[in-house]
Design an enzyme around this catalytic site. Structure first.
Site, PDB file in Angstrom:
ATOM      1  N   ALA A  32      -0.801  -5.090   8.752  1.00  0.00           N
ATOM      2  CA  ALA A  32      -0.292  -3.822   9.311  1.00  0.00           C
ATOM      3  C   ALA A  32      -1.417  -2.857   9.648  1.00  0.00           C
ATOM      4  O   ALA A  32      -1.186  -1.792  10.213  1.00  0.00           O
ATOM      5  CB  ALA A  32       0.676  -3.188   8.314  1.00  0.00           C
ATOM      6  N   GLY A  33      -2.652  -3.221   9.251  1.00  0.00           N
ATOM      7  CA  GLY A  33      -3.782  -2.373   9.653  1.00  0.00           C
ATOM      8  C   GLY A  33      -4.459  -1.628   8.532  1.00  0.00           C
ATOM      9  O   GLY A  33      -5.392  -0.854   8.756  1.00  0.00           O
TER      10      GLY A  33
ATOM     11  N   GLU B  27       0.643  -2.731  -7.216  1.00  0.00           N
ATOM     12  CA  GLU B  27       0.579  -3.890  -8.101  1.00  0.00           C
ATOM     13  C   GLU B  27       1.725  -4.836  -7.766  1.00  0.00           C
ATOM     14  O   GLU B  27       2.642  -4.473  -7.012  1.00  0.00           O
ATOM     15  CB  GLU B  27       0.620  -3.459  -9.570  1.00  0.00           C
TER      16      GLU B  27
ATOM     17  N   HIS C 268       3.959  -2.401 -16.740  1.00  0.00           N
ATOM     18  CA  HIS C 268       4.943  -1.559 -16.039  1.00  0.00           C
ATOM     19  C   HIS C 268       6.234  -2.337 -15.797  1.00  0.00           C
ATOM     20  O   HIS C 268       6.208  -3.539 -15.525  1.00  0.00           O
ATOM     21  CB  HIS C 268       4.384  -1.098 -14.687  1.00  0.00           C
TER      22      HIS C 268
ATOM     23  N   ASP D 116     -10.063  -7.351  -1.470  1.00  0.00           N
ATOM     24  CA  ASP D 116      -9.703  -8.579  -2.194  1.00  0.00           C
ATOM     25  C   ASP D 116     -10.214  -8.509  -3.621  1.00  0.00           C
ATOM     26  O   ASP D 116      -9.888  -9.321  -4.465  1.00  0.00           O
ATOM     27  CB  ASP D 116     -10.296  -9.818  -1.478  1.00  0.00           C
TER      28      ASP D 116
END
Ligand code: ACO
Ligand code: LMR
Length: 594
Positions: free
Chosen positions: A300-301, A236, A278, A306
C-alpha cells in the site's frame, strides 16, 4: 474531522478527572504540567473511595487533589469544566464509570482507558456511546496520549520528568507515533526524539482485541493534524487493523508517509499460533500474521521495517526538518520527599506557630476563645459574629451539670481512687455517648434528615417508636414539660434572630409529638444545641445540607460538649482532691440484689 482532533487538543486548557487513582501516573501528569509552566495541575479531581484527598507534588511543593466517591458529588461548575478523563479502575468497572462520567460532563472531549481486559461487549458499548456523543476514547489497555508541549494524558512518555526531557516532550515535533503497545510507544517516542524530527503527538491504541479508537481512526487524526508530517506505526500480529490502514493509503485518505513495524514474526517458530501478552496478539489466520501484515502495508506504500533496526533507519531517513531539544529543570523534581502527615490547620512558619494562617499570639490577643474554638474545629478562618456568639454561650453553658450526671460520677470515682487528672478526666469523657452528652451529633443527623427530606414529625416519631429506638435529642431524666431545662430555653433564644430556623423548628415539632407520649420527652439540651448549631452553620456560615451531613460524619456536633464539659470534669477532679474523702465504694444496701 475525526473526534480525536489533535489540533483542537493543543488549544485545550485541560480539566482532567481521574476515575480511580494511580499515583505514579497522576504525579507524572502534574510534573508535565509544572515543567510546561502551568500555574496549576491539569488533574482537578479523583473519583475514588476511602479518602477525601491525595497528596502530590506540584513542582517541589506538596498539594492535595480532592477525592470524591462519586461523579455525582462534582459541583455543577466542575461538571461543565471537565474536558478530559483518564480511567484507572479495574476492567469490570470501566464501562459503568466511563458512561456515568460521560452522562454528567457535557463538554467532555475524550479520555483514556488504562485498565486491561475490558470485555469486548463493554468496549463495543463504549464505542457506541462515544459515537453518539462525538467523543473519543483510547484503550482499553492504553498508556494514553501525549501532545508534546501541550498535553499529557496517561503514563505515555514516561512517569519521570527526566524521561520527558529525554523524549523531548516539551518541543512540538512532526512525527505522529501510533502504537498498539504501551511499552513500544515509549521506545518509539525516544527513537523519534533521537531523529531530531520530534513527536507531533503519540498515542497507544491499546492491546485489546477491540480498541475503541482503532489504528485506522488514529491515522485519520494524524492525517488531519497540520503539525504531523509523517507517521510512525507499531503494530503486532493478530486482528486486521492494518488492512484498514492499507485501505486508507490506497484510497488517498492518508497521504502522509507511514513508517511501520509489525512485531510477531517469532510466532512462525511455533507449531500452533501462540497467544502473546496483549489480548489481540494472536494470529487467528494467515492474514493476521505479522509477516502478512507487513507485506500488506508495503504494497500500500508504507515503509515497513523487516527488522526493528530497519524501522528505525526508515524513521531516520524521513525528509523532515530538525527541531531543537527543549530542556526544562527536570532534575529539580528529583529527590522530593513527602511530609509524614498533612495539616491544613496549623504549622510552623519561620519559627512562629500559625493557626489557620494567623500568628498564634495575634489570634490570642485579638480573637475570643469561642471564635478560636469554632474556627479551628471547622478549619475555617473567618467566622460570623452569630456563630461566635452561639459557640461562646454553649461553651459557657455546658461546663457542668452537677455531680449527679454519669460523666461527673465517673470522674469523681476515678479521682477518689487516687488516679491522676488525665485519667479521671478520661473516665468522664469516656462516659459521653448516645445517652449522655454525645447525643448532640446524632440529634443533628435526625434534624438534618428531617429537614432535607421534609419528613413529617409524627411519622418520624412513629418510625422510631416502631423500631423501639430513642430519638436522640429528646428526653431527660430530670427535666419535663412542666419543669423545662432553662438551658434549652436560653439556647433556643440565641437563634431568634435567624431568618429560617429550619432545624430548630423541626426539632420543636418533633418534641410536640413526643410530649404527647410522656412529659419528660422534651427537646433536651443536646437536641437544642444540635438544632441551633445546624441553623447557625446553615444560615450564617453557608453550610448546605451536604456540608452539614459531612460534619455529622465527623461527629463535629459533639465537639462543643466534649470541650466544655472537660472543664467541669477537671473541676470535679480538683474538688475531690480538695475534699479527699478516700476511695469511693458502695455499701451493701446501696446495691439491689436481683
Ligand atoms: N425518644 C423516644 N422515646 C423515648 C425517648 C426518646 N429519646 N426517651 C425515652 N423514651 C420513651 C421510652 O421509649 C419509654 O417508652 P415506654 O414507656 O413506652 O417504654 C419511655 O419514654 C421511658 O423511657 P426511659 O428510658 O425510662 O426514659 P428516661 O426518661 O429514663 O430517658 C434519656 C432519658 C436517657 C435521656 C432518654 O430520653 C434518652 O436516651 N434520650 C436520647 C438520648 C439523648 O438525647 N440524650 C441526651 C440527654 S441530655 C444530656 O445528656 C446532656
Ligand atoms: C448534662 O448536661 O449533663 C445533663 O443534661 C445530663 C443530665 O442528666 O443532667
Amino acid at each position: 474531522m475525526p473526534e480525536l482532533n489533535i489540533e483542537e487538543l493543543r488549544d485545550l486548557e485541560p480539566f482532567i478527572v481521574c476515575l480511580g487513582s494511580h499515583p505514579s501516573t497522576i504525579q507524572a501528569l502534574l510534573d508535565f504540567d509544572y515543567l510546561l509552566g502551568r500555574d496549576k495541575p491539569s488533574v482537578k479531581v479523583i473519583i475514588a473511595t476511602g479518602r477525601k484527598h491525595e497528596r502530590y507534588f506540584f513542582g517541589k511543593k506538596e498539594i492535595v487533589i480532592p477525592v470524591l466517591d462519586s461523579v455525582k458529588k462534582l459541583s455543577e461548575e466542575e461538571k461543565q469544566s471537565i474536558n478530559l478523563f483518564i480511567n484507572l479502575v479495574s476492567a469490570r468497572r470501566i464501562l459503568s464509570s466511563s458512561k456515568e462520567l460521560i452522562s454528567i460532563a457535557p463538554n467532555l472531549s475524550g479520555g483514556v482507558i488504562f485498565g486491561e481486559r475490558l470485555p469486548e461487549k463493554h468496549a463495543l458499548e463504549l464505542y457506541e456511546t462515544i459515537k453518539q456523543n462525538n467523543l473519543w476514547i483510547l484503550g482499553g489497555a492504553s498508556v494514553g496520549l501525549v501532545i508534546p508541549g501541550k498535553l499529557k494524558l496517561g503514563a505515555i512518555g514516561g512517569v519521570d520528568s527526566r524521561q520527558f526531557e529525554a523524549s523531548n516532550l516539551f518541543a512540538e515535533g512532526q512525527v505522529a507515533v501510533i502504537s498498539s503497545s504501551g511499552g513500544m510507544v515509549n521506545e518509539i517516542i525516544r527513537q523519534v526524539a533521537d531523529t531530531k524530527y520530534g513527536v507531533s503527538f503519540a498515542l497507544a491504541v491499546g492491546g485489546e482485541r477491540f480498541p475503541i479508537t482503532s489504528p485506522k481512526e488514529a491515522m485519520l487524526s494524524a492525517e488531519a493534524d497540520p503539525n504531523t508530517k509523517a507517521i510512525a506505526y507499531f503494530g503486532e500480529l493478530g486482528g486486521t487493523d492494518e488492512a484498514d490502514v492499507a485501505d486508507l493509503l490506497r484510497s488517498g485518505k492518508v497521504t502522509k508517509p507511514i513508517v511501520a513495524y509489525i512485531a510477531g514474526t517469532v510466532a512462525e517458530l511455533f507449531d500452533t499460533p501462540p497467544q502473546f501478552g496483549h489480548a489481540k496478539a494472536m494470529a487467528g489466520s494467515q492474514a493476521e500474521t505479522a509477516r502478512a501484515k507487513r507485506e500488506l502495508l508495503k504494497e500500500a506504500g508504507a515503509k515497513v521495517g523487516d527488522s526493528f533496526a530497519d524501522f528505525i533507519n526508515y524513521l531516520r531517513r524521513l525528509d523532515l526538518m530538525s527541531i531543537d531539544n527543549i530542556s526544562k529543570d527536570a532534575d529539580d523534581l528529583q529527590n522530593r520527599s513527602k511530609g509524614l502527615i498533612a495539616s491544613s490547620l496549623s504549622y510552623d512558619e519561620n519559627g512562629d506557630v500559625k493557626i489557620l494562617g494567623k500568628d498564634i499570639l495575634d489570634l490570642a490577643e485579638n480573637s475570643s476563645f469561642a471564635a478560636i474554638v469554632i474556627s479551628m474545629l471547622l478549619g475555617k478562618q473567618e467566622i460570623s459574629k452569630e456563630t461566635e456568639n452561639f459557640t461562646d454561650f454553649v461553651l459557657r453553658l455546658l461546663v457542668d451539670h452537677g455531680p449527679y450526671v454519669s460523666g461527673a460520677m465517673n470522674t469523681i470515682v476515678t479521682a477518689r481512687a487516687g488516679r491522676d487528672l488525665v485519667s479521671a478526666l478520661s473516665a468522664g469523657l469516656l462516659t459521653i455517648g448516645p445517652r449522655f452528652g454525645g447525643a448532640i451529633n446524632e440529634a443533628a443527623v435526625i434534624w438534618l434528615k428531617g429537614v432535607k427530606n421534609e419528613l413529617k414529625p409524627s411519622e418520624l416519631v412513629e418510625d422510631y417508636a416502631s423500631r423501639g429506638e430513642y430519638i436522640s435529642g429528646i428526653g431527660h431524666r430530670k427535666y419535663r414539660v412542666d419543669m423545662p431545662d432553662p438551658r434549652v430555653t436560653k439556647v433556643l433564644s440565641l437563634i431568634d434572630g435567624l431568618k429560617e430556623r429550619k432545624f430548630t423548628n423541626f426539632a420543636k415539632s418533633v418534641e410536640a409529638e413526643t410530649l404527647q407520649k410522656k412529659g419528660n420527652l422534651i427537646l433536651n439540651i443536646d437536641g437544642a444545641i444540635a438544632a441551633g448549631l445546624l441553623d447557625v452553620l446553615h444560615e450564617c456560615e453557608g453550610y448546605d445540607y451536604d456540608a452539614l451531613a459531612e460534619l455529622t460524619t465527623q461527629e463535629f456536633f459533639n465537639a462543643l460538649f466534649v470541650l466544655s464539659r472537660s472543664v467541669g470534669l477537671m473541676a470535679h477532679f480538683f474538688d475531690q482532691k480538695r475534699l479527699d474523702e478516700g476511695l469511693f465504694r458502695l455499701s451493701d444496701d446501696q446495691v439491689t440484689k436481683l
